[in-house]
Enzyme design. Structure first.
Site, short mmCIF file in Angstrom:
data_model
loop_
_atom_site.label_atom_id
_atom_site.label_comp_id
_atom_site.label_asym_id
_atom_site.label_seq_id
_atom_site.Cartn_x
_atom_site.Cartn_y
_atom_site.Cartn_z
CB SER A 62 1.62 52.39 -15.10
OG SER A 62 1.00 52.35 -16.36
N1 SAH Z 1 2.46 51.19 -20.47
C1 SAH Z 1 2.78 52.59 -20.36
C2 SAH Z 1 1.65 53.44 -19.80
C3 SAH Z 1 0.53 53.48 -20.71
S1 SAH Z 1 -0.46 54.96 -20.69
C4 SAH Z 1 4.06 52.83 -19.61
O1 SAH Z 1 4.67 51.86 -19.14
O2 SAH Z 1 4.48 53.97 -19.52
C5 SAH Z 1 -1.61 54.44 -21.92
C6 SAH Z 1 -1.09 54.52 -23.32
O3 SAH Z 1 -2.07 53.91 -24.15
C7 SAH Z 1 -0.92 55.94 -23.83
O4 SAH Z 1 0.39 56.14 -24.27
C8 SAH Z 1 -1.91 56.04 -24.99
O5 SAH Z 1 -1.43 56.80 -26.09
C9 SAH Z 1 -2.07 54.58 -25.39
N2 SAH Z 1 -3.30 54.24 -26.11
C10 SAH Z 1 -4.57 54.62 -25.84
N3 SAH Z 1 -5.42 54.08 -26.73
C11 SAH Z 1 -4.66 53.33 -27.59
C12 SAH Z 1 -4.94 52.54 -28.73
N4 SAH Z 1 -6.18 52.37 -29.22
N5 SAH Z 1 -3.90 51.93 -29.36
C13 SAH Z 1 -2.63 52.08 -28.93
N6 SAH Z 1 -2.31 52.82 -27.85
C14 SAH Z 1 -3.30 53.44 -27.20
#
Ligand code: SAH
Length: 215
Positions: A62
């Site tokens: 992010s």
């Molecule tokens: N917080 C992260 C950015 C998140 S990007 C950082 O600091 O870098 C969103 C993430 O959510 C991705 O890695 C994706 O794999 C995860 N994601 C999407 N759907 C999900 C689910 N149902 N359960 C767990 N993770 C999920």
């Protein structure tokens, strides 16, 4: 690993403040946690820019100012048990770990969880528990949580997560259609129900069902 230059650091903190991250504790935590190790490969040189960047498994780390705004909205006390859904690079969890008692972070991609765990260990962040799973079900065996942060966009705040929030607890989640701009909302659980307020528009990757293909 060289870390940010004084110039990088100054610009990074300036960008955070100018986009509304004003809480001193959040700024300190984000000054302490080097974003560099969380950005690998060709984009590594851009780690201190206020921009989202691609990471493995087709996901994104992010934008720092969005990490700041979300962290600030959680209003952490230092004593909180926090659940993060969407570990991604691990950067957001690392920032949370400086302001919370314990952080549980879940991702559906095993590779992302493993790589984030390696960075936490190298940084000595010992209050983060990493887990592979579909985070939309929450982590019932560790519930209830003081704070929940969802870093992927859901059409609605997932019911199991609402159920795992303590009374008086706060959840921050981007809500809306996955391919559009979403609204970042803050949910507070009261004795009788839930209060919602809208924080700002954001753009996140979608919250998907089940595990990633590598998991
Ligand atoms: N917080 C992260 C950015 C998140 S990007 C950082 O600091 O870098 C969103 C993430 O959510 C991705 O890695 C994706 O794999 C995860 N994601 C999407 N759907 C999900 C689910 N149902 N359960 C767990 N993770 C999920």
């Amino acid at each position: 690993m060289t870390g940010p230059s004084a110039e990088d650091k100054m610009q990074f903190l300036f960008a955070l403040r100018s986009k509304g991250v004003t809480d001193r504790r959040v700024l300190n935590a984000m000054e302490d946690i080097d974003r560099g190790p969380f950005v690998r490969g060709v984009f590594a040189g851009r780690a201190y820019e206020d921009t989202p960047l691609p990471i493995a498994c087709g996901q994104t780390i992010s934008q720092p100012s969005v990490v700041g705004v979300m962290t600030q909205a959680l209003d952490l006390s230092g004593r909180d048990k926090v659940l993060e859904i969407g570990t991604g690079s691990g950067y957001q969890a690392a920032v949370l770990s400086r302001l919370a008692r314990r952080v549980y972070t879940v991702d559906r991609h095993r590779r992302l969880v493993r790589e984030a765990g390696e960075i936490f260990a190298a940084m000595g962040l010992s209050n983060i528990t990493t887990m592979v799973g579909d985070g939309s079900h929450g982590v019932p065996e560790q519930a209830p949580f003081d704070r929940i942060l969802v870093t992927a966009a859901a059409e609605d705040p997932p019911g199991p997560l609402l159920a795992q929030l303590k009374i008086g607890g706060i959840m921050v989640v981007p809500v809306g259609q996955s391919d559009a701009v979403q609204q970042l909302i803050r949910v507070r659980r009261t004795e009788t129900g839930f209060d919602y307020d809208e924080l700002r528009p954001v753009r996140f990757v979608p919250l998907l069902e089940g595990l990633g293909q590598d998991s």
